[in-house]
Motif scaffolding. Structure first.
Motif, PDB file in Angstrom:
ATOM      1  N   GLY A 105      67.430  30.542  45.439  1.00 54.43           N
ATOM      2  CA  GLY A 105      66.567  29.654  46.209  1.00 54.43           C
ATOM      3  C   GLY A 105      65.249  30.268  46.633  1.00 54.43           C
ATOM      4  N   LYS A 106      65.088  31.585  46.429  1.00 53.05           N
ATOM      5  CA  LYS A 106      63.873  32.272  46.872  1.00 53.05           C
ATOM      6  C   LYS A 106      62.735  32.162  45.854  1.00 53.05           C
ATOM      7  N   GLY A 107      62.994  31.531  44.716  1.00 53.04           N
ATOM      8  CA  GLY A 107      61.957  31.364  43.693  1.00 53.04           C
ATOM      9  C   GLY A 107      62.299  32.130  42.435  1.00 53.04           C
ATOM     10  N   SER A 108      61.897  31.549  41.317  1.00 54.06           N
ATOM     11  CA  SER A 108      62.233  32.140  40.024  1.00 54.06           C
ATOM     12  C   SER A 108      61.105  31.919  39.017  1.00 54.06           C
ATOM     13  N   ALA A 109      61.209  32.625  37.896  1.00 56.11           N
ATOM     14  CA  ALA A 109      60.292  32.431  36.764  1.00 56.11           C
ATOM     15  C   ALA A 109      58.833  32.630  37.161  1.00 56.11           C
ATOM     16  N   ILE A 110      58.543  33.764  37.776  1.00 59.55           N
ATOM     17  CA  ILE A 110      57.161  34.088  38.137  1.00 59.55           C
ATOM     18  C   ILE A 110      56.606  35.001  37.046  1.00 59.55           C
ATOM     19  N   PHE A 111      55.591  34.514  36.352  1.00 66.26           N
ATOM     20  CA  PHE A 111      55.024  35.216  35.200  1.00 66.26           C
ATOM     21  C   PHE A 111      53.506  35.310  35.285  1.00 66.26           C
ATOM     22  N   LEU A 112      52.960  36.231  34.500  1.00 64.06           N
ATOM     23  CA  LEU A 112      51.548  36.223  34.124  1.00 64.06           C
ATOM     24  C   LEU A 112      51.544  35.542  32.763  1.00 64.06           C
ATOM     25  N   HIS A 113      50.759  34.474  32.594  1.00 66.67           N
ATOM     26  CA  HIS A 113      50.769  33.761  31.316  1.00 66.67           C
ATOM     27  C   HIS A 113      49.440  33.068  31.044  1.00 66.67           C
ATOM     28  N   VAL A 114      49.341  32.440  29.896  1.00 69.73           N
ATOM     29  CA  VAL A 114      48.142  31.725  29.473  1.00 69.73           C
ATOM     30  C   VAL A 114      47.993  30.444  30.299  1.00 69.73           C
ATOM     31  N   TRP A 115      46.764  30.178  30.738  1.00 68.90           N
ATOM     32  CA  TRP A 115      46.525  28.992  31.564  1.00 68.90           C
ATOM     33  C   TRP A 115      46.293  27.733  30.744  1.00 68.90           C
ATOM     34  N   ARG A 116      46.363  26.602  31.455  1.00 70.56           N
ATOM     35  CA  ARG A 116      45.981  25.303  30.877  1.00 70.56           C
ATOM     36  C   ARG A 116      44.470  25.140  30.960  1.00 70.56           C
ATOM     37  N   GLY A 117      43.856  25.841  31.913  1.00 72.50           N
ATOM     38  CA  GLY A 117      42.412  25.780  32.140  1.00 72.50           C
ATOM     39  C   GLY A 117      42.098  26.279  33.537  1.00 72.50           C
ATOM     40  N   GLU A 118      40.830  26.598  33.777  1.00 74.39           N
ATOM     41  CA  GLU A 118      40.465  27.222  35.048  1.00 74.39           C
ATOM     42  C   GLU A 118      40.559  26.300  36.256  1.00 74.39           C
ATOM     43  N   THR A 119      40.749  25.018  36.039  1.00 76.71           N
ATOM     44  CA  THR A 119      40.932  24.087  37.160  1.00 76.71           C
ATOM     45  C   THR A 119      42.359  23.540  37.201  1.00 76.71           C
ATOM     46  N   LYS A 120      43.251  24.138  36.432  1.00 74.24           N
ATOM     47  CA  LYS A 120      44.637  23.658  36.351  1.00 74.24           C
ATOM     48  C   LYS A 120      45.580  24.723  36.901  1.00 74.24           C
TER      49      LYS A 120
ATOM     50  N   CYS B 148      53.152  30.703  39.131  1.00 77.19           N
ATOM     51  CA  CYS B 148      52.783  31.888  38.343  1.00 77.19           C
ATOM     52  C   CYS B 148      51.310  32.240  38.533  1.00 77.19           C
ATOM     53  N   VAL B 149      50.884  33.296  37.842  1.00 78.52           N
ATOM     54  CA  VAL B 149      49.484  33.682  37.732  1.00 78.52           C
ATOM     55  C   VAL B 149      49.102  33.438  36.282  1.00 78.52           C
ATOM     56  N   ALA B 150      47.985  32.750  36.045  1.00 72.67           N
ATOM     57  CA  ALA B 150      47.583  32.454  34.676  1.00 72.67           C
ATOM     58  C   ALA B 150      46.087  32.655  34.499  1.00 72.67           C
ATOM     59  N   THR B 151      45.704  32.988  33.270  1.00 74.01           N
ATOM     60  CA  THR B 151      44.302  33.180  32.915  1.00 74.01           C
ATOM     61  C   THR B 151      44.147  32.848  31.430  1.00 74.01           C
ATOM     62  N   ALA B 152      42.924  32.929  30.939  1.00 73.89           N
ATOM     63  CA  ALA B 152      42.657  32.609  29.535  1.00 73.89           C
ATOM     64  C   ALA B 152      43.464  33.515  28.606  1.00 73.89           C
ATOM     65  N   GLU B 153      43.808  32.998  27.436  1.00 71.00           N
ATOM     66  CA  GLU B 153      44.620  33.759  26.476  1.00 71.00           C
ATOM     67  C   GLU B 153      44.036  35.141  26.190  1.00 71.00           C
ATOM     68  N   LYS B 154      42.716  35.225  25.975  1.00 70.56           N
ATOM     69  CA  LYS B 154      42.087  36.519  25.696  1.00 70.56           C
ATOM     70  C   LYS B 154      42.316  37.482  26.854  1.00 70.56           C
ATOM     71  N   ASN B 155      42.214  36.986  28.078  1.00 72.92           N
ATOM     72  CA  ASN B 155      42.430  37.832  29.255  1.00 72.92           C
ATOM     73  C   ASN B 155      43.881  38.305  29.338  1.00 72.92           C
ATOM     74  N   VAL B 156      44.827  37.406  29.066  1.00 77.42           N
ATOM     75  CA  VAL B 156      46.237  37.802  29.090  1.00 77.42           C
ATOM     76  C   VAL B 156      46.460  38.914  28.078  1.00 77.42           C
ATOM     77  N   LEU B 157      45.944  38.745  26.864  1.00 81.44           N
ATOM     78  CA  LEU B 157      46.096  39.783  25.834  1.00 81.44           C
ATOM     79  C   LEU B 157      45.442  41.095  26.264  1.00 81.44           C
ATOM     80  N   ASP B 158      44.224  41.017  26.813  1.00 76.57           N
ATOM     81  CA  ASP B 158      43.532  42.228  27.274  1.00 76.57           C
ATOM     82  C   ASP B 158      44.347  42.929  28.360  1.00 76.57           C
ATOM     83  N   LEU B 159      44.884  42.165  29.306  1.00 80.30           N
ATOM     84  CA  LEU B 159      45.690  42.748  30.381  1.00 80.30           C
ATOM     85  C   LEU B 159      46.970  43.389  29.837  1.00 80.30           C
ATOM     86  N   LEU B 160      47.652  42.678  28.946  1.00 81.40           N
ATOM     87  CA  LEU B 160      48.894  43.217  28.391  1.00 81.40           C
ATOM     88  C   LEU B 160      48.648  44.521  27.633  1.00 81.40           C
ATOM     89  N   LYS B 161      47.535  44.601  26.931  1.00 81.31           N
ATOM     90  CA  LYS B 161      47.206  45.830  26.183  1.00 81.31           C
ATOM     91  C   LYS B 161      46.775  46.953  27.129  1.00 81.31           C
TER      92      LYS B 161
END
Length: 159
Positions: free
Chosen positions: A104-119, A124-137
């Motif tokens: 009940g404390k919350g689940s599935a918290i990820f860094l992932h690709v966003w739908r867009g900067e206003t979505k 979770c935390v999300a950003t543009a696909e290129k940013n996710v890839l840059d961060l992961l690397k």
């Protein structure tokens, strides 16, 4: 870089399904995605399949865990996330409520690709696909990277 968080902002008392992102400092778990492991990635990486689910069913012993299941997930769990979809083309688990897991404390918290900067996300935390890839690397497990989540004010008591 720009990013988005839960549609209802940050909270110090996260609850399952509240649409909020948890305040705190968290380590990263496994990187994942529907694509093959990107070149230069130092983190453990798991390629998702149509049989991969993250369980947010609070009544299940599988709560807040990644499960691979070849049967009908609707028969096994009341609630789950499919790990093989467009927002999870690339991502990483944020180790929130993982040790110990509190139902009940919350689940599935990820860094992932966003739908867009206003979505915003569901928590979770999300950003543009290129940013996710840059961060992961950029993330190096040997350096024990963490993500700091919250506003300046909400993080004042966090150590």
């Amino acid at each position: 870089m720009k990013g988005v968080i839960g549609k209802k902002g940050f909270t110090k008392s996260k609850k399952e399904g509240d649409g909020k992102s948890p305040v705190g400092i968290y380590s990263f778990g496994t990187a994942f995605g529907s694509e093959t492991k990107p070149d230069g990635l130092k983190m453990d990486y798991r390629k998702t399949t149509k049989y991969d689910y993250w369980i947010d069913d609070q009544s299940s012993q599988d709560y807040n865990k990644w499960k691979t299941y070849k049967g009908d997930p609707d028969q096994k769990w009341k609630s789950f996330e499919k790990m093989n979809h467009e927002l999870y083309k690339y991502g990483a688990v944020i180790n929130y409520n993982t040790n110990p897991i509190v139902k009940g404390k919350g689940s599935a918290i990820f860094l992932h690709v966003w739908r867009g900067e206003t979505k915003p996300t569901a928590g979770c935390v999300a950003t543009a696909e290129k940013n996710v890839l840059d961060l992961l690397k950029w993330l190096d497990p040997a350096q024990k990277p963490h993500i700091i989540m919250g506003t300046e004010e909400s993080l004042k008591p966090v150590k």
